[in-house]
Scaffold this active site. Structure first.
Site, mmCIF file in Angstrom:
data_model
loop_
_atom_site.group_PDB
_atom_site.id
_atom_site.type_symbol
_atom_site.label_atom_id
_atom_site.label_comp_id
_atom_site.label_asym_id
_atom_site.label_seq_id
_atom_site.Cartn_x
_atom_site.Cartn_y
_atom_site.Cartn_z
ATOM 1 N N ARG A 40 10.974 48.674 93.181
ATOM 2 C CA ARG A 40 10.187 48.831 91.947
ATOM 3 C C ARG A 40 10.551 47.758 90.916
ATOM 4 O O ARG A 40 9.698 47.274 90.174
ATOM 5 C CB ARG A 40 10.389 50.240 91.383
ATOM 6 C CG ARG A 40 9.682 51.291 92.245
ATOM 7 C CD ARG A 40 9.887 52.676 91.720
ATOM 8 N NE ARG A 40 9.464 52.804 90.332
ATOM 9 C CZ ARG A 40 9.900 53.758 89.514
ATOM 10 N NH1 ARG A 40 10.763 54.655 89.938
ATOM 11 N NH2 ARG A 40 9.471 53.802 88.280
ATOM 12 N N GLN A 56 7.486 56.718 78.669
ATOM 13 C CA GLN A 56 8.184 57.272 79.833
ATOM 14 C C GLN A 56 8.396 56.183 80.874
ATOM 15 O O GLN A 56 9.061 56.401 81.879
ATOM 16 C CB GLN A 56 7.355 58.395 80.452
ATOM 17 C CG GLN A 56 7.144 59.571 79.527
ATOM 18 C CD GLN A 56 6.045 60.496 80.033
ATOM 19 O OE1 GLN A 56 6.297 61.454 80.743
ATOM 20 N NE2 GLN A 56 4.811 60.196 79.666
ATOM 21 N N ASN A 57 7.805 55.019 80.643
ATOM 22 C CA ASN A 57 7.865 53.964 81.646
ATOM 23 C C ASN A 57 9.206 53.241 81.608
ATOM 24 O O ASN A 57 9.752 52.969 80.541
ATOM 25 C CB ASN A 57 6.734 52.957 81.417
ATOM 26 C CG ASN A 57 5.376 53.610 81.580
ATOM 27 O OD1 ASN A 57 5.281 54.705 82.128
ATOM 28 N ND2 ASN A 57 4.331 52.955 81.106
ATOM 29 N N ASP A 70 9.412 50.257 83.002
ATOM 30 C CA ASP A 70 9.103 48.816 83.001
ATOM 31 C C ASP A 70 9.220 48.259 81.580
ATOM 32 O O ASP A 70 9.369 49.005 80.612
ATOM 33 C CB ASP A 70 7.710 48.547 83.599
ATOM 34 C CG ASP A 70 6.565 49.089 82.745
ATOM 35 O OD1 ASP A 70 6.495 48.737 81.546
ATOM 36 O OD2 ASP A 70 5.722 49.854 83.273
ATOM 37 N N HIS A 108 12.861 57.520 79.394
ATOM 38 C CA HIS A 108 13.318 57.702 80.781
ATOM 39 C C HIS A 108 14.119 56.495 81.278
ATOM 40 O O HIS A 108 14.254 56.312 82.486
ATOM 41 C CB HIS A 108 12.128 57.945 81.717
ATOM 42 C CG HIS A 108 11.463 59.282 81.514
ATOM 43 N ND1 HIS A 108 10.329 59.670 82.201
ATOM 44 C CD2 HIS A 108 11.784 60.327 80.698
ATOM 45 C CE1 HIS A 108 9.974 60.901 81.814
ATOM 46 N NE2 HIS A 108 10.835 61.305 80.895
ATOM 47 N N GLY A 131 -2.181 57.225 79.515
ATOM 48 C CA GLY A 131 -1.675 57.004 80.871
ATOM 49 C C GLY A 131 -0.597 57.953 81.331
ATOM 50 O O GLY A 131 0.223 57.580 82.161
HETATM 51 P P1 OAD Z 1 1.912 60.168 86.301
HETATM 52 O O1 OAD Z 1 1.806 59.396 87.572
HETATM 53 O O2 OAD Z 1 2.298 61.580 86.396
HETATM 54 O O3 OAD Z 1 0.523 60.129 85.533
HETATM 55 C C1 OAD Z 1 -0.145 58.927 85.326
HETATM 56 C C2 OAD Z 1 -1.453 59.237 84.642
HETATM 57 O O4 OAD Z 1 -2.102 58.009 84.396
HETATM 58 C C3 OAD Z 1 -2.401 60.094 85.474
HETATM 59 O O5 OAD Z 1 -2.918 61.124 84.655
HETATM 60 C C4 OAD Z 1 -3.503 59.139 85.866
HETATM 61 O O6 OAD Z 1 -4.770 59.773 85.941
HETATM 62 C C5 OAD Z 1 -3.462 58.154 84.712
HETATM 63 N N1 OAD Z 1 -3.995 56.826 85.039
HETATM 64 C C6 OAD Z 1 -4.120 56.214 86.241
HETATM 65 N N2 OAD Z 1 -4.634 54.984 86.092
HETATM 66 C C7 OAD Z 1 -4.843 54.816 84.773
HETATM 67 C C8 OAD Z 1 -5.370 53.744 83.977
HETATM 68 N N3 OAD Z 1 -5.791 52.592 84.534
HETATM 69 N N4 OAD Z 1 -5.425 53.922 82.644
HETATM 70 C C9 OAD Z 1 -5.015 55.078 82.069
HETATM 71 N N5 OAD Z 1 -4.516 56.112 82.763
HETATM 72 C C10 OAD Z 1 -4.425 55.981 84.086
HETATM 73 O O7 OAD Z 1 2.872 59.334 85.347
HETATM 74 P P2 OAD Z 1 3.670 59.842 84.056
HETATM 75 O O8 OAD Z 1 2.926 60.884 83.322
HETATM 76 O O9 OAD Z 1 4.110 58.630 83.325
HETATM 77 O O10 OAD Z 1 9.814 60.251 85.959
HETATM 78 O O11 OAD Z 1 4.934 60.498 84.750
HETATM 79 C C11 OAD Z 1 5.992 60.983 83.966
HETATM 80 C C12 OAD Z 1 7.269 60.886 84.750
HETATM 81 O O12 OAD Z 1 7.086 61.496 86.045
HETATM 82 C C13 OAD Z 1 7.707 59.475 85.079
HETATM 83 O O13 OAD Z 1 8.414 58.868 84.036
HETATM 84 C C14 OAD Z 1 8.549 59.661 86.304
HETATM 85 C C15 OAD Z 1 7.691 60.643 87.049
HETATM 86 O O14 OAD Z 1 8.350 61.470 87.942
HETATM 87 C C16 OAD Z 1 10.871 59.997 86.781
HETATM 88 O O15 OAD Z 1 10.836 59.262 87.739
HETATM 89 C C17 OAD Z 1 12.116 60.715 86.408
#
Ligand code: OAD
Length: 280
Positions: A110, A140-141, A143, A158, A224
């Site tokens: 990653r 939460q990213n 990156d 995170h 996102g």
């Molecule tokens: P998720 O993968 O759970 O959610 C990403 C969201 O972004 C989803 O609702 C998608 O529909 C949306 N999405 C996809 N493409 C998009 C785009 N081009 N523009 C806007 N939205 C888009 O990711 P997070 O909510 O960030 O933690 O996840 C939270 C945490 O869960 C992460 O930090 C990570 C993960 O497990 C750990 O690894 C501890």
């Protein structure tokens, strides 16, 4: 007990019991041009006005979806990192103890993807808001695309993938830049290096700062995130002073109360929202 990162689907016997009222540990649920020519496209970062001249307090809460159009995978949904993979085998302290090489491989891979990715129009639009407003990004990213787009106040709740830390002493950090973390790479205290990210069951960072900024925000943009991971999922309810609350996501299990949901991608909607707020 310090509240920790928590995902509802992986509250195993080994994971701490979440305290959702003041959650500090990660927990995920099982179920987130017109008139103005913007300076963010193809130009150098604009000079910001002094803090006292900034108009609005804006908080942007971002998740993996804002970086999707930079080529970085999200976690949930088709093509997501957790699709067909149990998060607890890669993103918990227990996983690192059981099979450190597997966990390091996952984060090294990653880190390479992040290094090769570029900020997109949504990251740049968020950064451009600093031309007139006081902006905090709570992300939460792991990156660094917000910073590379020019955002100057970014709270990585995170953690950060471009940094490693001692697996014994969290404050002993090492910038990884172009390097992988290998087994046998040691921190100053002689302990194995690990990614400087927050795993499920660990304490989320910048909680008080994030909540203070969210509570004080005049405008709140959520982009996102699936809102499946606690405690951050709960923070959307704390923007009590915001005159406008906007969430950008192509899909959501449920839109939080009081938000305008812009259904679609970050690069389509975030520049439009930023344009409007820059005209405020
Ligand atoms: P998720 O993968 O759970 O959610 C990403 C969201 O972004 C989803 O609702 C998608 O529909 C949306 N999405 C996809 N493409 C998009 C785009 N081009 N523009 C806007 N939205 C888009 O990711 P997070 O909510 O960030 O933690 O996840 C939270 C945490 O869960 C992460 O930090 C990570 C993960 O497990 C750990 O690894 C501890």
């Amino acid at each position: 007990m310090l509240p920790c990162l928590f995902r509802r689907g992986i509250t195993s016997a080994r994971a701490p019991v979440p305290d959702r009222s003041q959650g500090r540990h990660i927990v995920a649920s099982g179920r987130a041009e017109g008139r103005r020519r913007f300076q963010w496209e193809g130009r150098s970062k604009p000079v910001s006005p002094s803090p006292e001249k900034k108009l609005l307090k804006i908080v942007v809460l971002s998740g993996a979806g804002i970086s999707a159009e930079s080529g970085l995978p999200t976690f949930r949904g088709a093509g997501g990192l957790w699709n067909g993979v149990r998060a607890e085998t890669l993103a918990t302290p227990e996983a690192f103890a059981d099979d450190p090489q597997r966990v390091l491989d996952f984060y090294n891979f990653r880190r390479t993807m992040v290094r090769d990715a570029e900020p997109n129009a949504a990251h740049r639009a968020v950064a451009a808001l600093e031309q007139r407003h006081q902006v905090t990004v709570v992300t939460q990213n792991v990156d660094d695309l917000h910073e590379r787009a020019g955002s100057t106040d970014v709270l990585h709740v995170h953690g950060e993938i471009m940094t490693a830390r001692s697996s014994r002493t969290p404050s002993l950090k090492v910038a990884m830049q172009d390097r992988d973390i290998r087994l046998g790479d040691l921190a100053e205290d002689g302990a194995q290096l690990r990614p400087d990210v927050v795993w499920f069951g660990e304490t989320v960072r910048h909680i008080d700062d994030s909540l203070d900024r969210i509570r004080a925000a005049d405008r709140f943009l959520v982009v996102g995130t699936s809102l499946q991971v606690w405690p951050v999922a709960d923070w959307v309810h704390h923007a009590v002073n915001a005159g406008e609350r906007v969430i950008v996501a192509p899909e959501l299990a449920r839109c939080p109360d009081g938000f305008d949901w812009l259904r679609g991608n970050a690069c389509e909607h975030v520049p439009r929202v930023a344009e409007r707020w820059l005209d405020a």
